[in-house]
Write a protein that holds these residues in place. Structure first.
Motif, PDB file in Angstrom:
ATOM      1  N   SER A  36     -34.181-119.434  90.740  1.00  0.00           N
ATOM      2  CA  SER A  36     -34.656-118.763  91.691  1.00  0.00           C
ATOM      3  C   SER A  36     -33.292-117.996  92.061  1.00  0.00           C
ATOM      4  O   SER A  36     -33.179-116.808  92.800  1.00  0.00           O
ATOM      5  CB  SER A  36     -34.670-119.169  92.899  1.00  0.00           C
ATOM      6  N   LEU A  37     -32.228-117.700  91.658  1.00  0.00           N
ATOM      7  CA  LEU A  37     -30.597-117.337  91.973  1.00  0.00           C
ATOM      8  C   LEU A  37     -31.174-116.289  91.012  1.00  0.00           C
ATOM      9  O   LEU A  37     -30.488-115.223  91.376  1.00  0.00           O
ATOM     10  CB  LEU A  37     -30.191-118.205  91.867  1.00  0.00           C
ATOM     11  N   LEU A  38     -31.429-116.103  90.194  1.00  0.00           N
ATOM     12  CA  LEU A  38     -31.895-115.337  88.757  1.00  0.00           C
ATOM     13  C   LEU A  38     -31.925-113.819  89.031  1.00  0.00           C
ATOM     14  O   LEU A  38     -31.378-112.940  89.443  1.00  0.00           O
ATOM     15  CB  LEU A  38     -32.886-115.126  87.857  1.00  0.00           C
ATOM     16  N   ARG A  39     -33.260-113.840  90.245  1.00  0.00           N
ATOM     17  CA  ARG A  39     -33.019-112.083  90.648  1.00  0.00           C
ATOM     18  C   ARG A  39     -32.183-111.281  91.642  1.00  0.00           C
ATOM     19  O   ARG A  39     -32.312-110.412  91.159  1.00  0.00           O
ATOM     20  CB  ARG A  39     -35.006-112.132  91.293  1.00  0.00           C
ATOM     21  N   PRO A  40     -32.130-112.130  93.076  1.00  0.00           N
ATOM     22  CA  PRO A  40     -31.532-112.319  93.817  1.00  0.00           C
ATOM     23  C   PRO A  40     -29.753-111.057  92.533  1.00  0.00           C
ATOM     24  O   PRO A  40     -29.451-110.045  93.235  1.00  0.00           O
ATOM     25  CB  PRO A  40     -31.183-112.147  94.779  1.00  0.00           C
ATOM     26  N   LEU A  41     -29.642-112.195  91.882  1.00  0.00           N
ATOM     27  CA  LEU A  41     -28.154-112.355  91.588  1.00  0.00           C
ATOM     28  C   LEU A  41     -28.055-110.990  90.877  1.00  0.00           C
ATOM     29  O   LEU A  41     -26.956-110.284  90.532  1.00  0.00           O
ATOM     30  CB  LEU A  41     -27.524-113.321  91.288  1.00  0.00           C
ATOM     31  N   HIS A  42     -28.617-111.255  89.739  1.00  0.00           N
ATOM     32  CA  HIS A  42     -29.164-109.960  88.797  1.00  0.00           C
ATOM     33  C   HIS A  42     -29.151-108.358  89.565  1.00  0.00           C
ATOM     34  O   HIS A  42     -28.134-107.366  89.060  1.00  0.00           O
ATOM     35  CB  HIS A  42     -30.395-110.037  88.131  1.00  0.00           C
ATOM     36  N   GLU A  43     -30.013-108.033  90.485  1.00  0.00           N
ATOM     37  CA  GLU A  43     -30.273-107.353  91.624  1.00  0.00           C
ATOM     38  C   GLU A  43     -28.732-106.891  92.047  1.00  0.00           C
ATOM     39  O   GLU A  43     -28.780-105.555  92.534  1.00  0.00           O
ATOM     40  CB  GLU A  43     -31.549-107.704  92.323  1.00  0.00           C
ATOM     41  N   ALA A  44     -27.917-108.006  92.547  1.00  0.00           N
ATOM     42  CA  ALA A  44     -26.733-107.863  93.427  1.00  0.00           C
ATOM     43  C   ALA A  44     -25.957-106.841  92.051  1.00  0.00           C
ATOM     44  O   ALA A  44     -24.268-107.183  92.479  1.00  0.00           O
ATOM     45  CB  ALA A  44     -26.236-109.314  93.764  1.00  0.00           C
ATOM     46  N   GLY A  45     -26.300-106.996  90.845  1.00  0.00           N
ATOM     47  CA  GLY A  45     -25.593-106.327  89.987  1.00  0.00           C
ATOM     48  C   GLY A  45     -24.265-107.659  89.066  1.00  0.00           C
ATOM     49  O   GLY A  45     -23.471-107.087  88.163  1.00  0.00           O
TER      50      GLY A  45
END
Length: 83
Positions: free
Chosen positions: A16-25
Motif C-alpha cells: 500500500s506504500l508503493l504508489r504514494p512513495l513512488h509518486e513522491a519520487g
C-alpha cells in the motif's frame, strides 16, 4: 528506499506504500527477511541476524544499481532492524 516488513509478515505488507512513495519520487526496494515470505530459512532472530539482510540490500543497491543515497523504512521488526 529499502522497505522492511514486520515480524510474521512479508514484503506484501508494504504494498500500500508503493504508489504514494513512488509518486513522491522515491525508488523502492522490497524484500523478504530470512524465514519470511519467499526467503529461505526457518529461524527468525527478531532483527539480530536480519540486519544482515538489510545490509545486503543496501550493498546490492550501491554495487549493482549504482545508488549513492539509500534510505530505510521499516514497520515493527523491520523498523528496529533498519535502525
Amino acid at each position: 528506499l529499502v522497505l522492511c516488513h514486520g515480524h510474521n509478515n512479508c514484503r506484501q505488507q508494504l504494498l500500500s506504500l508503493l504508489r504514494p512513495l513512488h509518486e513522491a519520487g522515491f525508488h523502492l526496494l522490497l524484500f523478504d527477511f530470512r524465514s519470511h515470505g519467499v526467503s529461505g530459512g526457518r529461524i527468525c532472530t527478531y532483527g539480530y541476524e536480519e540486519q544482515k539482510d538489510v545490509r545486503a540490500a543496501v550493498q546490492w543497491l550501491r554495487e549493482q544499481a549504482g545508488v549513492e543515497e539509500v534510505g530505510l523504512y521499516g514497520i515493527s521488526m523491520g523498523g528496529s532492524t533498519a535502525l
